[in-house]
Design a protein around this motif. Structure first.
Motif, mmCIF file in Angstrom:
data_model
loop_
_atom_site.group_PDB
_atom_site.id
_atom_site.type_symbol
_atom_site.label_atom_id
_atom_site.label_comp_id
_atom_site.label_asym_id
_atom_site.label_seq_id
_atom_site.Cartn_x
_atom_site.Cartn_y
_atom_site.Cartn_z
ATOM 1 N N ALA A 166 -134.146 125.361 65.683
ATOM 2 C CA ALA A 166 -135.146 126.108 64.898
ATOM 3 C C ALA A 166 -134.511 127.213 64.055
ATOM 4 O O ALA A 166 -135.096 127.650 63.077
ATOM 5 C CB ALA A 166 -136.199 126.706 65.825
ATOM 6 N N GLU A 167 -133.288 127.647 64.427
ATOM 7 C CA GLU A 167 -132.629 128.727 63.692
ATOM 8 C C GLU A 167 -131.692 128.217 62.596
ATOM 9 O O GLU A 167 -130.974 129.004 61.977
ATOM 10 C CB GLU A 167 -131.882 129.642 64.659
ATOM 11 N N PHE A 206 -137.215 135.438 57.627
ATOM 12 C CA PHE A 206 -136.762 135.488 59.009
ATOM 13 C C PHE A 206 -137.748 134.697 59.863
ATOM 14 O O PHE A 206 -138.734 135.236 60.373
ATOM 15 C CB PHE A 206 -136.670 136.938 59.493
ATOM 16 N N VAL A 207 -137.454 133.420 60.013
ATOM 17 C CA VAL A 207 -138.368 132.510 60.705
ATOM 18 C C VAL A 207 -137.572 131.417 61.410
ATOM 19 O O VAL A 207 -136.534 130.975 60.923
ATOM 20 C CB VAL A 207 -139.380 131.880 59.706
ATOM 21 N N GLY A 208 -138.063 131.019 62.554
ATOM 22 C CA GLY A 208 -137.563 129.853 63.271
ATOM 23 C C GLY A 208 -138.762 128.972 63.532
ATOM 24 O O GLY A 208 -139.448 129.126 64.544
ATOM 25 N N ARG A 229 -132.431 132.951 60.761
ATOM 26 C CA ARG A 229 -132.573 134.009 61.758
ATOM 27 C C ARG A 229 -131.206 134.567 62.119
ATOM 28 O O ARG A 229 -130.231 134.335 61.435
ATOM 29 C CB ARG A 229 -133.310 133.464 62.983
ATOM 30 N N ASP A 230 -131.132 135.307 63.219
ATOM 31 C CA ASP A 230 -129.924 136.053 63.551
ATOM 32 C C ASP A 230 -128.683 135.202 63.756
ATOM 33 O O ASP A 230 -127.594 135.583 63.298
ATOM 34 C CB ASP A 230 -130.158 136.989 64.740
ATOM 35 N N ILE A 258 -133.290 121.168 55.988
ATOM 36 C CA ILE A 258 -132.191 121.864 56.661
ATOM 37 C C ILE A 258 -130.950 121.700 55.793
ATOM 38 O O ILE A 258 -130.570 120.578 55.436
ATOM 39 C CB ILE A 258 -131.952 121.308 58.073
ATOM 40 N N ILE A 259 -130.311 122.846 55.461
ATOM 41 C CA ILE A 259 -129.118 122.787 54.607
ATOM 42 C C ILE A 259 -127.849 123.237 55.325
ATOM 43 O O ILE A 259 -126.751 123.032 54.806
ATOM 44 C CB ILE A 259 -129.305 123.599 53.302
#
Length: 185
Positions: free
Chosen positions: A148-149, A61-63, A33-34, A140-141
């Protein structure tokens, strides 16, 4: 009929897709995300290595919400894409070929897509629990501190999406509206 595509998404394949095409995406995509986009662009501007390969990448674009026991990922519905508009042109220039989200995109993003050969897919908002079933692996990388982002590497199978903006700048939000209005007249 849906078009089966594999991610990573080559520019050649991206250029064959047209606004309105229904697609089923399988392969590796990334969730960001942003906040993560801002960090990626800062790394590019500093000439530093990125935590993911942007060449031919697709970013969703997901959290996602936290996963429950025995789940791979929680609800994973798209977020509003304009939040990434300030960052997308640079990422497209550096190799990004696909984006998945919801909502309109800025003219600068569309121009970058046309220039470099990228597409924007729409996913259905409000269907996060159903979309999460298409995610077969989540890891998660980068940027775990973002919760979540954080950037996640996702392995997806038959993830449903519609081409909203194609490499030629055709826009389903405009053409679809025009088609609807012509039918009701």
């Amino acid at each position: 009929m849906a078009i089966n595509i594999t991610a990573p998404l080559s520019r050649e394949t991206a250029r064959t897709l047209r606004a309105g095409d229904s697609c089923l995406i399988s392969g590796v995509i990334y969730a960001a995300r942003d906040a993560a986009h801002k960090r990626l662009c800062a790394l590019i501007e500093q000439g530093k290595e990125l935590p993911l390969e942007l060449q031919n990448a697709v970013i969703y674009f997901v959290g996602p919400t936290p996963e429950k026991p025995n789940q791979i990922i929680g609800s994973a519905g798209p977020t509003t894409s304009y939040r990434m508009d300030a960052y997308s042109p640079l990422l497209i220039e550096k190799g990004l070929t696909g984006m998945i989200g919801k909502g309109k995109r800025a003219p600068e993003v569309i121009a970058a897509m046309k220039q470099h050969g990228a597409v924007y897919f729409g996913a259905i908002g409000g269907c996060g629990a159903l979309l999460s079933r298409c995610i077969k692996k989540s890891e998660i990388i980068a940027y775990e501190d973002l919760g979540a982002e954080a950037i996640r590497r996702l392995e997806v199978e038959d993830f449903p999406a519609i081409v909203v903006l194609d490499c030629e700048g055709n826009n389903l939000y405009e053409s679809g509206r025009e088609a609807y209005l012509s039918q009701i007249k």
